[in-house]
Design a protein around this motif. Structure first.
Motif, PDB file in Angstrom:
ATOM      1  N   UNK A  80       0.836  -1.206   0.000  1.00 48.06           N
ATOM      2  CA  UNK A  80       0.000   0.000   0.000  1.00 48.06           C
ATOM      3  C   UNK A  80       0.869   1.253   0.000  1.00 48.06           C
ATOM      4  N   UNK A  81       1.888   1.259   0.818  1.00 53.80           N
ATOM      5  CA  UNK A  81       2.796   2.403   0.876  1.00 53.80           C
ATOM      6  C   UNK A  81       3.463   2.636  -0.477  1.00 53.80           C
ATOM      7  N   UNK A  82       3.843   1.569  -1.154  1.00 55.78           N
ATOM      8  CA  UNK A  82       4.440   1.697  -2.484  1.00 55.78           C
ATOM      9  C   UNK A  82       3.475   2.292  -3.494  1.00 55.78           C
ATOM     10  N   UNK A  83       2.220   1.835  -3.457  1.00 55.12           N
ATOM     11  CA  UNK A  83       1.200   2.384  -4.361  1.00 55.12           C
ATOM     12  C   UNK A  83       1.022   3.876  -4.092  1.00 55.12           C
ATOM     13  N   UNK A  84       0.901   4.230  -2.821  1.00 53.85           N
ATOM     14  CA  UNK A  84       0.715   5.631  -2.452  1.00 53.85           C
ATOM     15  C   UNK A  84       1.949   6.462  -2.812  1.00 53.85           C
ATOM     16  N   UNK A  85       3.122   5.925  -2.573  1.00 51.55           N
ATOM     17  CA  UNK A  85       4.352   6.633  -2.923  1.00 51.55           C
ATOM     18  C   UNK A  85       4.422   6.938  -4.407  1.00 51.55           C
ATOM     19  N   UNK A  86       4.042   5.961  -5.219  1.00 49.61           N
ATOM     20  CA  UNK A  86       4.003   6.180  -6.668  1.00 49.61           C
ATOM     21  C   UNK A  86       3.050   7.327  -7.004  1.00 49.61           C
ATOM     22  N   UNK A  87       1.862   7.276  -6.422  1.00 50.90           N
ATOM     23  CA  UNK A  87       0.856   8.288  -6.742  1.00 50.90           C
ATOM     24  C   UNK A  87       1.288   9.682  -6.294  1.00 50.90           C
ATOM     25  N   UNK A  88       1.903   9.774  -5.125  1.00 52.33           N
ATOM     26  CA  UNK A  88       2.326  11.071  -4.610  1.00 52.33           C
ATOM     27  C   UNK A  88       3.533  11.636  -5.358  1.00 52.33           C
ATOM     28  N   UNK A  89       4.273  10.766  -6.021  1.00 56.21           N
ATOM     29  CA  UNK A  89       5.458  11.233  -6.738  1.00 56.21           C
ATOM     30  C   UNK A  89       5.164  11.639  -8.178  1.00 56.21           C
ATOM     31  N   UNK A  90       3.960  11.395  -8.649  1.00 53.65           N
ATOM     32  CA  UNK A  90       3.600  11.673 -10.039  1.00 53.65           C
ATOM     33  C   UNK A  90       2.921  13.040 -10.137  1.00 53.65           C
ATOM     34  N   UNK A  91       3.610  14.008 -10.714  1.00 46.25           N
ATOM     35  CA  UNK A  91       3.056  15.365 -10.776  1.00 46.25           C
ATOM     36  C   UNK A  91       1.782  15.429 -11.609  1.00 46.25           C
ATOM     37  N   UNK A  92       1.585  14.480 -12.531  1.00 49.72           N
ATOM     38  CA  UNK A  92       0.330  14.493 -13.288  1.00 49.72           C
ATOM     39  C   UNK A  92      -0.848  14.094 -12.404  1.00 49.72           C
ATOM     40  N   UNK A  93      -0.575  13.414 -11.291  1.00 49.39           N
ATOM     41  CA  UNK A  93      -1.629  13.049 -10.343  1.00 49.39           C
ATOM     42  C   UNK A  93      -1.788  14.093  -9.248  1.00 49.39           C
ATOM     43  N   UNK A  94      -0.682  14.641  -8.777  1.00 49.40           N
ATOM     44  CA  UNK A  94      -0.763  15.635  -7.701  1.00 49.40           C
ATOM     45  C   UNK A  94      -1.184  16.999  -8.229  1.00 49.40           C
ATOM     46  N   UNK A  95      -0.911  17.257  -9.510  1.00 46.13           N
ATOM     47  CA  UNK A  95      -1.211  18.566 -10.075  1.00 46.13           C
ATOM     48  C   UNK A  95      -0.215  19.630  -9.660  1.00 46.13           C
ATOM     49  N   UNK A 104       5.747  23.991  -5.844  1.00 46.63           N
ATOM     50  CA  UNK A 104       4.397  24.103  -5.285  1.00 46.63           C
ATOM     51  C   UNK A 104       4.179  23.008  -4.237  1.00 46.63           C
ATOM     52  N   UNK A 105       3.212  23.216  -3.383  1.00 46.42           N
ATOM     53  CA  UNK A 105       2.876  22.243  -2.345  1.00 46.42           C
ATOM     54  C   UNK A 105       1.557  21.563  -2.689  1.00 46.42           C
ATOM     55  N   UNK A 106       1.514  20.277  -2.477  1.00 41.25           N
ATOM     56  CA  UNK A 106       0.284  19.514  -2.692  1.00 41.25           C
ATOM     57  C   UNK A 106      -0.694  19.862  -1.578  1.00 41.25           C
ATOM     58  N   UNK A 107      -1.935  20.147  -1.940  1.00 43.52           N
ATOM     59  CA  UNK A 107      -2.941  20.483  -0.922  1.00 43.52           C
ATOM     60  C   UNK A 107      -3.340  19.243  -0.134  1.00 43.52           C
ATOM     61  N   UNK A 108      -3.802  19.456   1.095  1.00 44.65           N
ATOM     62  CA  UNK A 108      -4.282  18.339   1.901  1.00 44.65           C
ATOM     63  C   UNK A 108      -5.465  17.647   1.237  1.00 44.65           C
ATOM     64  N   UNK A 109      -6.291  18.406   0.541  1.00 39.29           N
ATOM     65  CA  UNK A 109      -7.425  17.794  -0.162  1.00 39.29           C
ATOM     66  C   UNK A 109      -6.931  16.804  -1.203  1.00 39.29           C
ATOM     67  N   UNK A 110      -5.928  17.196  -1.984  1.00 38.80           N
ATOM     68  CA  UNK A 110      -5.405  16.287  -3.005  1.00 38.80           C
ATOM     69  C   UNK A 110      -4.681  15.113  -2.362  1.00 38.80           C
ATOM     70  N   UNK A 111      -3.959  15.355  -1.268  1.00 44.40           N
ATOM     71  CA  UNK A 111      -3.317  14.249  -0.543  1.00 44.40           C
ATOM     72  C   UNK A 111      -4.361  13.238  -0.082  1.00 44.40           C
ATOM     73  N   UNK A 112      -5.489  13.740   0.419  1.00 44.44           N
ATOM     74  CA  UNK A 112      -6.562  12.846   0.866  1.00 44.44           C
ATOM     75  C   UNK A 112      -7.105  12.021  -0.294  1.00 44.44           C
ATOM     76  N   UNK A 113      -7.362  12.674  -1.416  1.00 48.17           N
ATOM     77  CA  UNK A 113      -7.916  11.980  -2.581  1.00 48.17           C
ATOM     78  C   UNK A 113      -6.977  10.882  -3.072  1.00 48.17           C
ATOM     79  N   UNK A 114      -5.699  11.199  -3.182  1.00 50.38           N
ATOM     80  CA  UNK A 114      -4.737  10.211  -3.658  1.00 50.38           C
ATOM     81  C   UNK A 114      -4.555   9.081  -2.651  1.00 50.38           C
TER      82      UNK A 114
END
Length: 167
Positions: free
Chosen positions: A98-113, A118-128
């Motif tokens: 699970x941590x690996x899946x989340x790490x991948x998602x958080x590292x992809x700027x196309x997913x974080x926007x 820039x800083x990722x918003x808590x809302x986007x962190x929650x969604x991912x």
């Protein structure tokens, strides 16, 4: 993203960088104790959003309380409940996947926007984080349908499940 033994050393209070903590109930209890709050794991199970919010506030982080139902809570009290887990995921190493899946998602700027500094918003962190928990639940079901669930078998099935979700 901070998981496992990293949770034992994460400082309370503000952070210059957004962070996601990924404890299970016993680790959440330890985080609460380090923040000066005494609570039992049974109390956490009875009111998971309340106690997860305490940790989110104390550590100024988005918190994913892992379990059969997972809770994603931000310091401002916003929360998401993920009821997509598979019971078979209660096995050694599953949380690391699970941590690996989340790490991948958080590292992809196309997913974080987020681009550059820039800083990722808590809302986007929650969604991912919630999305990673859903993918992980599906991964558990797919793997269980084919036999015993282990971390290595989860990883073997991960590309196919990620593809189901458009990754």
């Amino acid at each position: 993203m901070i998981d496992a033994s990293g949770l034992e050393v994460v400082p309370t209070g503000p952070s210059e960088q957004p962070r996601v903590l990924t404890p299970h109930a016993k680790e959440l209890r330890m985080l609460l104790r380090r923040a000066g709050v005494s609570v039992t794991t049974e109390e956490i199970r009875q009111d998971p959003i309340r106690w997860t919010r305490w940790v989110a506030l104390a550590y100024n982080a988005v918190v994913l309380l892992k379990g059969p139902t997972s809770y994603v809570v931000a310091p401002n009290g916003a929360n998401l409940v993920v009821c997509h887990a598979a019971a078979q995921l209660a096995t050694a190493g599953s949380g690391d996947v699970l941590t690996g899946i989340l790490g991948y998602m958080l590292s992809d700027s196309s997913l974080t926007g987020v681009h550059g500094l820039e800083t990722v918003s808590n809302t986007r962190l929650m969604e991912l984080t919630a999305c990673a928990a859903v993918i992980h639940g599906q991964l558990g079901r797919v793997t269980a349908a084919q036999g015993t669930v282990s971390a290595s078998r989860l990883i073997d099935q991960l590309p196919a499940v990620m593809k189901e979700f458009g990754f």
